[in-house]
Every structure is written in C-alpha cells, then in structure tokens.
Write an enzyme that holds these catalytic residues in place. Structure first.
Site, PDB file in Angstrom:
ATOM      1  N   HIS A  53       0.876  -1.186   0.000  1.00  0.00           N
ATOM      2  CA  HIS A  53       0.000   0.000   0.000  1.00  0.00           C
ATOM      3  C   HIS A  53       0.914   1.239   0.000  1.00  0.00           C
ATOM      4  O   HIS A  53       2.018   1.188   0.526  1.00  0.00           O
ATOM      5  CB  HIS A  53      -0.829  -0.052   1.286  1.00  0.00           C
ATOM      6  CG  HIS A  53      -1.892   0.991   1.402  1.00  0.00           C
ATOM      7  ND1 HIS A  53      -1.641   2.277   1.808  1.00  0.00           N
ATOM      8  CD2 HIS A  53      -3.228   0.921   1.193  1.00  0.00           C
ATOM      9  CE1 HIS A  53      -2.777   2.956   1.841  1.00  0.00           C
ATOM     10  NE2 HIS A  53      -3.752   2.153   1.470  1.00  0.00           N
ATOM     11  N   GLN A 108      -4.526  -5.168   6.894  1.00  0.00           N
ATOM     12  CA  GLN A 108      -5.498  -6.112   6.332  1.00  0.00           C
ATOM     13  C   GLN A 108      -5.440  -7.495   6.982  1.00  0.00           C
ATOM     14  O   GLN A 108      -6.205  -8.378   6.592  1.00  0.00           O
ATOM     15  CB  GLN A 108      -5.287  -6.262   4.815  1.00  0.00           C
ATOM     16  CG  GLN A 108      -5.538  -5.002   4.020  1.00  0.00           C
ATOM     17  CD  GLN A 108      -6.980  -4.512   4.070  1.00  0.00           C
ATOM     18  OE1 GLN A 108      -7.898  -5.248   4.422  1.00  0.00           O
ATOM     19  NE2 GLN A 108      -7.175  -3.250   3.730  1.00  0.00           N
ATOM     20  N   ASP A 117       2.941  -4.683   8.108  1.00  0.00           N
ATOM     21  CA  ASP A 117       1.757  -3.856   7.912  1.00  0.00           C
ATOM     22  C   ASP A 117       0.548  -4.780   8.061  1.00  0.00           C
ATOM     23  O   ASP A 117       0.217  -5.552   7.157  1.00  0.00           O
ATOM     24  CB  ASP A 117       1.806  -3.205   6.520  1.00  0.00           C
ATOM     25  CG  ASP A 117       0.525  -2.433   6.200  1.00  0.00           C
ATOM     26  OD1 ASP A 117      -0.441  -2.513   6.990  1.00  0.00           O
ATOM     27  OD2 ASP A 117       0.482  -1.772   5.150  1.00  0.00           O
ATOM     28  N   LYS A 128     -10.771  -0.543  10.375  1.00  0.00           N
ATOM     29  CA  LYS A 128     -10.943  -1.759   9.553  1.00  0.00           C
ATOM     30  C   LYS A 128     -11.286  -2.956  10.439  1.00  0.00           C
ATOM     31  O   LYS A 128     -11.483  -4.067   9.965  1.00  0.00           O
ATOM     32  CB  LYS A 128      -9.667  -2.051   8.764  1.00  0.00           C
ATOM     33  CG  LYS A 128      -9.322  -0.968   7.747  1.00  0.00           C
ATOM     34  CD  LYS A 128      -8.059  -1.314   7.004  1.00  0.00           C
ATOM     35  CE  LYS A 128      -7.430  -0.128   6.314  1.00  0.00           C
ATOM     36  NZ  LYS A 128      -8.073   0.267   5.065  1.00  0.00           N
ATOM     37  N   CYS A 173      -4.706   2.373  -3.716  1.00  0.00           N
ATOM     38  CA  CYS A 173      -3.488   2.891  -3.075  1.00  0.00           C
ATOM     39  C   CYS A 173      -2.330   1.905  -3.197  1.00  0.00           C
ATOM     40  O   CYS A 173      -1.537   1.759  -2.252  1.00  0.00           O
ATOM     41  CB  CYS A 173      -3.728   3.250  -1.608  1.00  0.00           C
ATOM     42  SG  CYS A 173      -4.844   4.608  -1.400  1.00  0.00           S
TER      43      CYS A 173
HETATM   44  N1  PMP Z   1      -1.771  -0.726   4.547  1.00  0.00           N
HETATM   45  C1  PMP Z   1      -2.701  -1.503   3.994  1.00  0.00           C
HETATM   46  C2  PMP Z   1      -2.333  -2.883   3.556  1.00  0.00           C
HETATM   47  C3  PMP Z   1      -4.006  -1.033   3.868  1.00  0.00           C
HETATM   48  O1  PMP Z   1      -4.943  -1.808   3.328  1.00  0.00           O
HETATM   49  C4  PMP Z   1      -4.329   0.276   4.316  1.00  0.00           C
HETATM   50  C5  PMP Z   1      -5.737   0.832   4.171  1.00  0.00           C
HETATM   51  N2  PMP Z   1      -6.309   0.634   2.915  1.00  0.00           N
HETATM   52  C6  PMP Z   1      -3.311   1.035   4.884  1.00  0.00           C
HETATM   53  C7  PMP Z   1      -2.053   0.508   4.976  1.00  0.00           C
HETATM   54  C8  PMP Z   1      -3.567   2.426   5.391  1.00  0.00           C
HETATM   55  O2  PMP Z   1      -4.463   2.400   6.454  1.00  0.00           O
HETATM   56  P1  PMP Z   1      -5.102   3.736   7.040  1.00  0.00           P
HETATM   57  O3  PMP Z   1      -5.691   4.462   5.864  1.00  0.00           O
HETATM   58  O4  PMP Z   1      -6.125   3.263   8.005  1.00  0.00           O
HETATM   59  O5  PMP Z   1      -4.006   4.510   7.683  1.00  0.00           O
END
Ligand code: PMP
Length: 405
Positions: A117, A197, A194, A220, A363
């Site tokens: 991401h 997910q 990270d 999430k 993203c």
């Molecule tokens: N890493 C991953 C794998 C994600 O899926 C996401 C959210 N889509 C993020 C980081 C960023 O999370 P947040 O927007 O809650 O900071």
C-alpha cells in the site's frame, strides 16, 4: 455475532438491499461500538492523565484498559509496546521517521515488497531521500506471490529494515511473513509488518510472528476512525527518538532543555483519542466474543465461494486465483474480444444494484502497474457478510456484464 448488531446494513441503496463488500477500505460498526462513543461523551468525557478529578481518572482508566485489551489481542508481552496512532499510515510514518533518524545512514537499504500500500512505500521513499538511503523491492513471481529467493539475495549488511504487508489489500494474498521475518532475523535485520489487512481478518500474535514492529487501524476492525496502533518490541522502542513534541511526551521542560516521558507516552504527544481507544477496545472485545478463528474461517469460506462462482462467468479474471486469501479478492472482466471492461463501469453498475465494491488502484499503484491494468474491482468481506450476498453480487455482476456487452 448477529448481523442485526450492525444497524447500517439494514438500509437500501438505490432501492435495493445494501450489500457491503468494501470492508478492506473500512468496516461497519456494531451497535456496542456506536453506543460506546455516545456513552463516553455523555458520561465520562474528560482529558486524561494528570487529572486529579474523578472524570479524568475514569477516562484515563478507560484509555489504559483499552491499551491492555489491544496488547492482549495482538499478543504483545507488555502494554507499553502498544503506541496509539491515528492509524496504520501514521504508524508507518512514525516508524520511518524515528527509526530512520536513529538507524538509517547514506547507502543503507530498506526492503519493501511489490504489493505494498502507498502508506508502506511513500514514508520509506521520503526517508531514503532524506538520508540518501536505498529502497529495494521484493519482486513477485508469476503467481503474484512474493519471490522469497530474490528477497533472500537482497538481504545484506546494508539492509537496515524490512517492511511488508501481512495481507495484500488488493490481492488478499496472505504473505509468508513468518519466513520473511526468519530470513531477516538471520541477518540481524528487524521487520515491520503492515497488519492493516490481517488484524481485521486473522488472529495475529506478536510472539508467534516475532516481528519487531506491527501496525494496524481500528476502523478496519469494527472500531472507530482516526485511531490505530504501532506495536514495537520494547528493546526497539526504547532506542527510538521521539516523533512529535508537545504535552504528555515530556518529563520536564525547561529553557535549558527537555527530558522525555517513559514508554508509551513518549510517542503520544498531545491529547490522545481516548474516546477512540475506548471504543476500539469495545470493538476488539466484540471480535473476541465472535472468535477470531471463526471470523477467519467464515471469511475464507466466502472468498472461496465467491471465487468458485466468479470462475463460472466468462471473461472474469480473479487475481491470484486459488491462493488462500484473507477476505479480499480482486478481479477484472474482459469482453468477447478480450478487451478489458473498465473497472469503473463495473463498479458503477454494481452500485446501482446496491452492491458496494471498490474500484481503482487501491493505493497500490506499483502493483496495479505490474498487473498492467488501469485498476481492479475489489470485493472484500467482513464477518457479517454471507453467501447469499455473494449470490446477489454474482447476479448483479452478470446483469452488469449483459448491459455492457
Ligand atoms: N496498509 C494496507 C495494507 C491497507 O490496506 C491500508 C488501508 N487501505 C493502509 C495501509 C492504510 O491504512 P489507514 O488508511 O487506516 O491509515
């Protein structure tokens, strides 16, 4: 878990019963979490720590209890290892800044993977620019899994940190992070996972993983927006310099200089989101009552079922088909001449039938570039979704395709 615990799910969208398949972006909230926020503001709201009065003490206790609940949930040895952040993104920026400040020098290398991401790419790019360090990328094999042999060859005395996603937010693939961590540790290199997910979909255990850092977001995980955590092993956190300066993170401030507070407060400058932490604790207990292994099994079943049903539709390509996934899958659709149907068209036609999916690059532009498509249609499940909703989605997709073709 009762589906009726989630009031938002009962509504209709465009005259159809809502099917919410955008859980990877954010999950819906059970009534107990919604009530917790109301309860906080109507009965015990007061700024935490330092307060001598009753409400402040209650609020402080609730905030610190939430830290303990979350520390236990992720298997931290000590609740001081859990730092509250605004979310995964802030956790990664915090780590990139503080770890970078202390440990990264010109020519050092940081390793991420090709399926990250943006929030696990850009903070490291910014750090590399600042320190003239080098960002290296673990490539993917043809089946879209991490190329661990290439990764092993990348590890060298120049490697200072590895940061990879536990579960891809595009592909849903569960990365072999145990192996990633084992190989890094064999070279004395710390690893950040990270978990944005993974924490919503799988039981995660810091002791079993043995990662050095871990980040995730409450929103999430059936919790509120605006709060997340950065876990770090005590021996690492103790070595990191502060991130933001301000109240709470200090011990004493004088014109002659400032001394800093102990962990975890040293990394929590300013008034923290104590209502958010409390509500997240309530969400975590809700997940625990439902049972994290049952949630994982249920979502695995939905993913497998959806993949089976999708495989029956001509022209549908599911990415990383057949691989175990944690509640997320991506697809694209091709017409009879093999031309890609734009994901935006699919997303719009599904929405008109009450089915919420996400389309775009999610993203993760470098991964989407590698797939050589403008984006994907992403379907992602939460604990409250069910097979009959997958059937509604499949019928809606077929209807969309018959309109487009
Ligand atoms: N890493 C991953 C794998 C994600 O899926 C996401 C959210 N889509 C993020 C980081 C960023 O999370 P947040 O927007 O809650 O900071």
């Amino acid at each position: 878990m009762l589906r009726s615990d989630f009031p938002i799910l009962t509504q209709q969208v465009h005259g159809r019963q809502l099917v919410y398949f955008d859980n990877a972006a954010t999950s819906q909230k059970p009534q107990c979490v919604i009530d917790a926020i109301g309860e906080a503001y109507s009965t015990w709201n007061a700024n935490i720590h330092r307060g001598t009065h009753h409400l402040s003490q209650v609020a402080t206790a609730k905030h610190e209890q939430a830290r303990t609940i979350l520390a236990q949930m992720i298997g931290a040895k000590d609740s001081r290892e859990v730092l509250f952040t605004r979310g995964t993104t802030e956790g990664l920026n915090m780590l990139a800044f503080t770890f970078g400040q202390e440990f990264i020098n010109q020519g050092d290398e940081i390793i991420v993977s090709a399926m990250e991401h943006h929030s696990n790419i850009v903070p490291w790019q910014m750090l590399c620019e600042r320190k003239r360090a080098v960002l290296r990328v673990i490539p993917l094999r043809d089946d879209l899994t991490l190329d661990l042999q290439a990764y092993e060859r990348m590890l060298s005395p120049r490697t200072k940190l590895v940061s990879v996603a536990h579960v891809s937010n595009v592909l849903g693939i569960i990365n072999p992070v145990e192996e990633v961590i084992r190989l890094a540790h064999a070279h004395g290199v710390p690893v950040c996972i990270d978990g944005a997910q993974s924490a919503p979909h799988l039981p995660v255990d810091m002791q079993a993983l043995d990662c050095d850092f871990f980040v995730c977001s409450a929103h999430k995980m059936y919790g509120p927006t605006g709060i997340g955590l950065l876990y770090g092993k005590l021996q690492w956190l103790e070595q990191l310099p502060p991130y933001q300066g301000g109240g709470e993170m200090i011990e004493h401030v004088h014109w002659s200089g400032t001394t800093y507070n102990v962990l975890p407060y040293r990394f929590e400058a300013g008034t923290p989101d104590y209502v958010g932490s409390y509500a997240w604790g309530v969400a975590a207990q809700y997940m625990q009552r439902c049972g994290l292994p049952s949630i994982a099994d249920h979502e695995q079943d939905l993913t497998t079922y959806a993949e089976q049903q999708l495989s029956l539709i001509d022209g549908v390509r599911v990415y990383a088909a057949g691989l175990p996934k944690a509640g997320v899958l991506s697809l694209n659709v091709y017409d009879a001449r093999g031309k890609l149907v734009h994901p935006f068209d699919i997303g719009t036609l599904l929405d008109q039938q009450g089915v919420a999916v996400r389309i775009g690059h999610h993203c993760a532009e470098p991964l989407i570039d590698a797939l050589q498509v403008p984006g994907t249609v992403r379907v992602s499940f939460g604990m409250y979704n069910c097979r009959s909703e997958v059937d509604v989605f499949i019928a809606a997709l077929q209807r969309a395709l018959s309109m487009l073709r």
